[in-house]
Enzyme design. Structure first.
Site, PDB file in Angstrom:
ATOM      1  N   ARG A 170       1.099  -1.070   0.037  1.00 54.21           N
ATOM      2  CA  ARG A 170       0.526  -0.035   0.034  1.00 54.21           C
ATOM      3  C   ARG A 170       0.710   1.147   0.007  1.00 54.21           C
ATOM      4  NH1 ARG A 170      -1.119   2.070   4.939  1.00 54.21           N
ATOM      5  NH2 ARG A 170      -1.879  -0.456   5.430  1.00 54.21           N
ATOM      6  N   TYR A 210     -17.501  16.626 -14.545  1.00 56.41           N
ATOM      7  CA  TYR A 210     -18.155  14.637 -14.321  1.00 56.41           C
ATOM      8  C   TYR A 210     -18.793  14.612 -13.205  1.00 56.41           C
ATOM      9  CZ  TYR A 210     -17.715   9.643 -13.594  1.00 56.41           C
ATOM     10  OH  TYR A 210     -18.803   8.594 -13.183  1.00 56.41           O
ATOM     11  N   ASP A 222      -8.587  18.850 -13.648  1.00 54.36           N
ATOM     12  CA  ASP A 222      -9.209  17.568 -13.794  1.00 54.36           C
ATOM     13  C   ASP A 222      -8.436  17.615 -15.416  1.00 54.36           C
ATOM     14  OD1 ASP A 222      -9.855  14.795 -14.643  1.00 54.36           O
ATOM     15  OD2 ASP A 222     -11.455  15.109 -13.839  1.00 54.36           O
ATOM     16  N   LYS A 257      -9.180   6.833 -18.509  1.00 50.45           N
ATOM     17  CA  LYS A 257      -9.004   7.169 -19.832  1.00 50.45           C
ATOM     18  C   LYS A 257      -8.427   7.132 -20.669  1.00 50.45           C
ATOM     19  CE  LYS A 257     -13.306   7.560 -17.978  1.00 50.45           C
ATOM     20  NZ  LYS A 257     -12.847   8.579 -16.426  1.00 50.45           N
TER      21      LYS A 257
HETATM   22  N1  PLP Z   1     -12.777  13.150 -14.426  1.00 56.50           N
HETATM   23  C1  PLP Z   1     -13.051  12.788 -15.400  1.00 56.50           C
HETATM   24  C2  PLP Z   1     -13.592  14.082 -16.248  1.00 56.50           C
HETATM   25  C3  PLP Z   1     -14.482  12.056 -15.166  1.00 56.50           C
HETATM   26  O1  PLP Z   1     -14.622  11.959 -16.595  1.00 56.50           O
HETATM   27  C4  PLP Z   1     -13.842  10.464 -14.682  1.00 56.50           C
HETATM   28  C5  PLP Z   1     -14.889   9.246 -15.273  1.00 56.50           C
HETATM   29  O2  PLP Z   1     -15.495   9.190 -16.150  1.00 56.50           O
HETATM   30  C6  PLP Z   1     -13.458  11.010 -13.735  1.00 56.50           C
HETATM   31  C7  PLP Z   1     -13.236  11.975 -12.779  1.00 56.50           C
HETATM   32  C8  PLP Z   1     -13.438   9.806 -12.342  1.00 56.50           C
HETATM   33  O3  PLP Z   1     -12.829   8.687 -12.970  1.00 56.50           O
HETATM   34  P1  PLP Z   1     -12.700   6.944 -12.700  1.00 56.50           P
HETATM   35  O4  PLP Z   1     -13.937   6.860 -13.272  1.00 56.50           O
HETATM   36  O5  PLP Z   1     -11.331   6.595 -12.409  1.00 56.50           O
HETATM   37  O6  PLP Z   1     -13.184   7.139 -11.032  1.00 56.50           O
END
Ligand code: PLP
Length: 372
Positions: free
Chosen positions: A46, A98, A167, A192
């Site tokens: 971890r 998101y 992000d 992604k």
């Molecule tokens: N940020 C964005 C722009 C996303 O599209 C997503 C998920 O679709 C996330 C964060 C969250 O990531 P995760 O699904 O890997 O937890």
């Protein structure tokens, strides 16, 4: 070294034990100690694992970050970042994020007393006040493809001592590097484009601030949202082809956006690469290219929902950034949790993750789906 070279080599020396060219998957939960506290840099998985270290080193380098931390998911990374602020603190968030981030902020942190203000990309600076501790940005935003001026937001945030998190999931460090634009922290869903093959869930945080990195490394271990070694390895493998994949995603998206913009059943195309997009010039300044995500508006919810079920190559599915093309209806899928919020996703909106298949095949598929 250039980006593409670092993506393949940074943190990935041949394995010292065997000479393996590819970083091994160190599938172990613990590491032998020769005497109490004496070990080869790892004691418990971890806290650290060599496969994860390779990913953290490589991705930090691609983001221009001195420090990188890998997580079990994008939301795992976000949860950990939210421990940098306390109940009562004020957080400004761009109003088109998101849906899972909005769900976390509104359903988990708001009831605990954290205060959130949601602002349009043009109103971020106005929403920041003396009590703001954190500014949370996405650019381009998910799903409306708005472009946020990261440098201007950082200037306003820093004037009151607030941290700026960007992000960078949609853009990837190949197209945009938020730390170079003034952000303090960059965060990713590595699920992604970075993984790139729709076969892993992961997250990442990068920063150049040594004190922040130390705190985050403590939180990463104390909270425990870490990726397993195989997941770290899959993301590391994805990084090697990030540049070539992104070039193809961008080229295909340009073709698809131009086709959609000329189609009589499409009301409006939201793609920063189109000169008609209000954020086109800003995106051209802060991004290398415009990415593989496109949203567009149909005339009605019924048309949008029917259309997304008719594509044959574009798979109807949540998520994005894989080599294969995906289509979805944000209001009922990825952004259903924003329905009761201040910025519900439009019911007529369709979102595409344009993959790296042949562009002609992608256009033909959308053409047949729009024809019926
Ligand atoms: N940020 C964005 C722009 C996303 O599209 C997503 C998920 O679709 C996330 C964060 C969250 O990531 P995760 O699904 O890997 O937890």
């Amino acid at each position: 070294m250039e980006f593409e070279t670092r993506a393949i080599h940074e943190g990935q020396e041949p394995d010292p034990a065997t000479g393996a060219v590819i970083v091994p998957i160190y599938q172990t939960s613990t590491f032998a100690q020769t005497a109490v506290g004496e070990h080869k840099g790892y004691d418990y998985a971890r806290s650290g694992n060599p496969t994860r270290t390779a990913l953290e080193t490589c991705l930090a380098s691609l983001e221009g970050a001195a420090h990188g931390l890998a997580f079990s998911s994008g939301l795992g990374a976000t949860t950990t970042l939210m421990h940098l602020v306390d109940p009562g603190d004020h957080v400004v968030c761009v109003n088109d994020v998101y849906g899972g981030i909005y769900r976390m902020f509104s359903k988990v942190y708001e009831p605990k007393g954290y205060r959130f203000a949601y602002a349009t990309p043009g109103e971020i600076a106005e929403a920041i006040d003396g009590s703001t501790r954190l500014v949370w940005l996405e650019s381009p935003t998910n799903p409306l493809m708005n472009v946020v001026d990261i440098g201007a937001a950082a200037e306003a945030a820093h004037a009151v001592g607030a941290l700026v998190v960007v992000d960078n999931t949609f853009a990837t460090p190949y197209l945009q590097r938020p730390l170079e634009l003034g952000a303090d922290i960059v965060v990713h869903s590595t699920t992604k484009y970075l993984g790139g093959h729709s076969d892993v869930v992961g997250g990442f945080v990068g920063t150049n601030d040594a004190a922040l990195a130390e705190r985050l490394r403590f939180l990463q271990n104390a909270l425990g949202a870490v990726p397993g070694p195989f997941d770290a390895w899959l993301v590391l493998r994805g990084l090697k082809t990030l540049g070539v994949r992104m070039d193809r995603h961008c080229a295909n998206a340009r073709r698809v956006a131009a086709f959609l913009e000329g189609h009589p059943l499409v009301e409006r195309v939201l793609y920063p690469g189109l000169p008609s997009h209000p954020g086109h010039e800003l995106a051209a300044r802060q991004m290398k290219d415009f990415g593989g995500m496109i949203s567009f508006l149909m005339a009605s919810e019924e048309e949008a929902v029917a259309m997304v079920a008719r594509t044959k190559l574009f798979t109807l599915a949540e998520s994005l950034g894989g080599v294969e093309s995906l289509i979805e209806h944000p209001a009922r899928m990825t952004h259903a949790s924003t329905a009761e919020g201040p910025f519900a996703s439009p019911a007529e909106l369709v979102r595409l993750s344009v993959g790296i298949e042949a562009a002609d095949d992608l256009v033909a598929d959308l053409e047949q789906a729009l024809a019926e």
